[in-house]
Design a protein around this motif. Sequence first.
Motif, mmCIF file in Angstrom:
data_model
loop_
_atom_site.group_PDB
_atom_site.id
_atom_site.type_symbol
_atom_site.label_atom_id
_atom_site.label_comp_id
_atom_site.label_asym_id
_atom_site.label_seq_id
_atom_site.Cartn_x
_atom_site.Cartn_y
_atom_site.Cartn_z
ATOM 1 N N ILE A 127 0.821 -1.283 0.058
ATOM 2 C CA ILE A 127 -0.193 -0.082 -0.032
ATOM 3 C C ILE A 127 0.848 1.305 0.091
ATOM 4 O O ILE A 127 2.234 1.117 0.203
ATOM 5 C CB ILE A 127 -0.922 -0.081 1.265
ATOM 6 N N TYR A 128 0.386 2.330 -0.137
ATOM 7 C CA TYR A 128 1.257 3.649 -0.318
ATOM 8 C C TYR A 128 2.261 3.498 -1.268
ATOM 9 O O TYR A 128 3.420 3.609 -0.946
ATOM 10 C CB TYR A 128 1.626 4.000 1.166
ATOM 11 N N ALA A 129 2.047 2.889 -2.443
ATOM 12 C CA ALA A 129 3.150 2.721 -3.407
ATOM 13 C C ALA A 129 4.159 1.688 -3.038
ATOM 14 O O ALA A 129 5.365 2.071 -3.297
ATOM 15 C CB ALA A 129 3.535 4.152 -3.936
ATOM 16 N N GLY A 130 3.985 0.922 -1.974
ATOM 17 C CA GLY A 130 5.142 -0.223 -1.441
ATOM 18 C C GLY A 130 5.622 0.563 -0.290
ATOM 19 O O GLY A 130 6.719 0.059 0.180
ATOM 20 N N SER A 131 5.390 1.628 -0.102
ATOM 21 C CA SER A 131 6.117 2.390 1.598
ATOM 22 C C SER A 131 5.418 1.539 2.523
ATOM 23 O O SER A 131 6.252 1.472 3.778
ATOM 24 C CB SER A 131 5.660 3.865 1.566
ATOM 25 N N VAL B 31 -0.769 14.323 9.815
ATOM 26 C CA VAL B 31 0.089 14.386 8.562
ATOM 27 C C VAL B 31 -0.450 15.245 7.505
ATOM 28 O O VAL B 31 -1.963 15.395 7.679
ATOM 29 C CB VAL B 31 -0.238 12.898 8.030
ATOM 30 N N LYS B 32 0.094 15.597 6.660
ATOM 31 C CA LYS B 32 -0.394 16.727 5.508
ATOM 32 C C LYS B 32 -1.396 15.828 4.521
ATOM 33 O O LYS B 32 -0.853 14.811 4.103
ATOM 34 C CB LYS B 32 0.569 17.198 4.935
ATOM 35 N N MET B 33 -2.545 16.289 4.382
ATOM 36 C CA MET B 33 -3.315 15.547 3.569
ATOM 37 C C MET B 33 -3.677 16.328 2.423
ATOM 38 O O MET B 33 -3.634 17.546 2.404
ATOM 39 C CB MET B 33 -4.787 15.262 4.216
ATOM 40 N N ALA B 34 -4.216 15.877 1.229
ATOM 41 C CA ALA B 34 -4.393 16.456 -0.035
ATOM 42 C C ALA B 34 -5.100 15.658 -0.895
ATOM 43 O O ALA B 34 -5.810 14.744 -0.454
ATOM 44 C CB ALA B 34 -3.148 16.547 -0.910
ATOM 45 N N MET B 35 -5.691 16.242 -1.952
ATOM 46 C CA MET B 35 -6.653 15.515 -3.050
ATOM 47 C C MET B 35 -5.733 14.403 -3.626
ATOM 48 O O MET B 35 -4.631 14.690 -4.050
ATOM 49 C CB MET B 35 -7.122 16.492 -3.952
ATOM 50 N N ASN B 36 -6.212 13.078 -3.708
ATOM 51 C CA ASN B 36 -5.487 12.356 -4.560
ATOM 52 C C ASN B 36 -5.125 12.712 -5.903
ATOM 53 O O ASN B 36 -5.719 13.331 -6.664
ATOM 54 C CB ASN B 36 -6.497 11.000 -4.648
ATOM 55 N N PRO B 37 -3.733 12.532 -6.368
ATOM 56 C CA PRO B 37 -3.125 13.160 -7.534
ATOM 57 C C PRO B 37 -4.271 12.767 -8.914
ATOM 58 O O PRO B 37 -4.330 13.409 -9.742
ATOM 59 C CB PRO B 37 -1.859 12.765 -7.748
ATOM 60 N N ILE B 120 -3.585 7.049 -3.957
ATOM 61 C CA ILE B 120 -2.173 6.556 -3.639
ATOM 62 C C ILE B 120 -2.019 6.161 -2.187
ATOM 63 O O ILE B 120 -1.057 6.031 -1.652
ATOM 64 C CB ILE B 120 -1.227 7.966 -4.014
ATOM 65 N N ASP B 121 -3.378 6.019 -1.630
ATOM 66 C CA ASP B 121 -2.993 5.298 -0.257
ATOM 67 C C ASP B 121 -3.437 3.620 -0.112
ATOM 68 O O ASP B 121 -2.184 3.097 -0.062
ATOM 69 C CB ASP B 121 -3.723 5.983 0.926
ATOM 70 N N THR B 122 -4.418 3.605 -0.615
ATOM 71 C CA THR B 122 -4.751 1.977 -0.900
ATOM 72 C C THR B 122 -4.332 1.218 -1.962
ATOM 73 O O THR B 122 -4.313 -0.116 -1.918
ATOM 74 C CB THR B 122 -6.028 1.461 -0.247
ATOM 75 N N ASP B 123 -4.046 2.098 -3.101
ATOM 76 C CA ASP B 123 -3.619 1.547 -4.208
ATOM 77 C C ASP B 123 -4.370 0.492 -4.694
ATOM 78 O O ASP B 123 -3.812 -0.531 -5.357
ATOM 79 C CB ASP B 123 -2.090 1.093 -4.136
ATOM 80 N N ASN B 124 -5.632 0.582 -4.821
ATOM 81 C CA ASN B 124 -6.606 -0.439 -5.231
ATOM 82 C C ASN B 124 -6.928 -0.596 -6.532
ATOM 83 O O ASN B 124 -6.985 -1.747 -7.373
ATOM 84 C CB ASN B 124 -7.967 -0.624 -4.226
ATOM 85 N N ASN B 125 -7.285 0.481 -7.240
ATOM 86 C CA ASN B 125 -7.675 0.580 -8.675
ATOM 87 C C ASN B 125 -8.852 -0.316 -8.941
ATOM 88 O O ASN B 125 -8.785 -1.290 -9.603
ATOM 89 C CB ASN B 125 -6.545 0.037 -9.450
ATOM 90 N N GLN B 126 -9.986 0.085 -8.145
ATOM 91 C CA GLN B 126 -11.200 -0.618 -8.061
ATOM 92 C C GLN B 126 -12.381 -0.057 -8.496
ATOM 93 O O GLN B 126 -13.549 -0.532 -8.800
ATOM 94 C CB GLN B 126 -11.274 -1.632 -6.978
ATOM 95 N N THR B 127 -12.363 1.032 -7.714
ATOM 96 C CA THR B 127 -13.799 1.920 -7.338
ATOM 97 C C THR B 127 -14.550 2.226 -8.707
ATOM 98 O O THR B 127 -15.837 1.950 -8.811
ATOM 99 C CB THR B 127 -13.626 3.094 -6.497
ATOM 100 N N GLY B 128 -13.788 2.709 -9.708
ATOM 101 C CA GLY B 128 -14.840 3.230 -10.918
ATOM 102 C C GLY B 128 -15.163 1.950 -11.614
ATOM 103 O O GLY B 128 -16.445 1.884 -12.001
#
Lengths: 308, 249
Positions: A127-131, B31-37, B120-128
């Motif tokens: 997760i987190y790009a492997g971090s 932690v600084k949070m933002a919109m997913n790129p 870029i947190d869970t890196d799932n590539n699923q929801t869409g």
Amino acid sequence: MATLIFAEHQDGALDPATARVVAGAKALGEPIDVVLMGHQIDGAARQAAEIDGVSRVLVADNEAYQHVLAENVSKVLVELSGEYTHLLASASTTGKNVLPRVAALKDVSPLTDVIAIESSDTFRRPIYAGSAIATVKSLDALKIVSLRATAFEPAGQQSAASIEPVTVVEVSTTSRFVSEARPEGERPELTSAGVVVSGGRGMGNGENFKLLEAVADKLGAAIGASRAAVDAGYVPNDMQVGQTGKIVAPELYIAVGISGSIQHLAGMKDSRVIVAINNDDEAPIFKVADYGLVGDLFEVLPELAQKL
Amino acid sequence: MKVLVAVKRVIDYNVKVRVKPDNSDVDLTNVKMAMNPFCEIAVEEAVQLKERGIASEVVAVTVGPKAAQEQLRTALALGADRAIHLETDEVVESLGVAKLLKKVVEDEQPNLVLMGKQSIDTDNNQTGQMLSALMGWAQATFASKVAIEGDTATVEREIDGGLQTLSLNLPAVITTDLRLNEPRYAKLPDIMKAKKKPVDTRAVADLGVDIAPRVELVRVELPTERQEGVRVGSVDELVDKLKNEAKVI
């Protein structure tokens, strides 16, 4: 209790990742069936039948499946999945395109990019790009999982298992294939290249990326860039390696003029051998590099291109 | 036509991820949070569709805690017209998010849903893909080019080793890849204006959608650290090491 693997094929040949997914599936200790969908794919089916550990190959051969459109093939997988406890695929663009669709239709929470199978319901995935690496347990009766093929050694060969046709025909009219382009002879694609040469802000401008090309030509390498180089406008966004770009893990990664921000490291630190070339002795990239060379890239690159 | 664009609040891409000492999860405290790129790319595409006169309205939607309103404000500053906040403090899996978005889609009846290909947190590539399946719509993931004409979207998508072009009947779900566009930065006057744009907040608990977790997070740990290697003194030495020691060239 059995596992179904959704396998891919290209130009009539089985996707080599299939043997790796089969190897991963063996950890589940259940009979393994492989399903192929496409048109005129007998050759690929025979290859699948010869992968050690495969009990049965199911072939859905129909023009409707020729381009493996997610809308069509996901419905076939939904039909077939009733007999299985696990549905696996390679975490390729196709696997990622199709499996979640099946999962939604089966009301299952799928797992992406699994790198290790701990038990029939517990898996490890980055997760987190492997971090970070998460160990997760699926509570669904059917587990739908894509495997990062490179994390598994390919299974060997066996005498061919049986091949059986699947007669289910699902034709969706909501999407249509238009065209496909797979450039040949040019540079390899970033995420599948064996060698990647990347430039960072230290390159100074886009023109200087030519220095990287000379090195990449010698190595048959793909060319990447750090986000800093992309943000500075040197090169287009699709060359970006990092958490917000492509995640690469080649045999050899050469980072040139890249300081090594967290987000860049997230995209390349699983490369087998990392070389860093940077004029700043303190650059964080050296912390992950197997071989570090402190020097002026404008002198080092031409010399490297010449001596490779 | 109406475009719905889904956005997610995630850790800022430039923050180093820490793991909690008890390995129960990553530590997002302070932690600084933002919109997913990838969501930024989706918002940019939606706004460009509006600027080209193709979209008449851009609606941003998020599922997340109260603080996720910041990301909706970002979407509004970038050009979305209004926003919908499905508020919850629970961790909602992709399947749950897809079900919640389905609810919004049924209410809003957009012609197109744009989303990032993954967060870029869970890196799932699923929801869409899952939303598209639940709606029975067409999908195009990894989009690098989108052209809308009438009720059809022609989408170029990045597949392993090349590009594929699909033609989709609208409504459809399209998920964005890097090459699609270069997201703009919000300008200060737009950020000020965004504060006045409407955000419709609804409690997830009131929506009657099953978001019960199906995946248990057992443990989170850092990957094995790479050891720092050696410094070489010259190009000759480097080439020699790569050839004879690492054997990669």
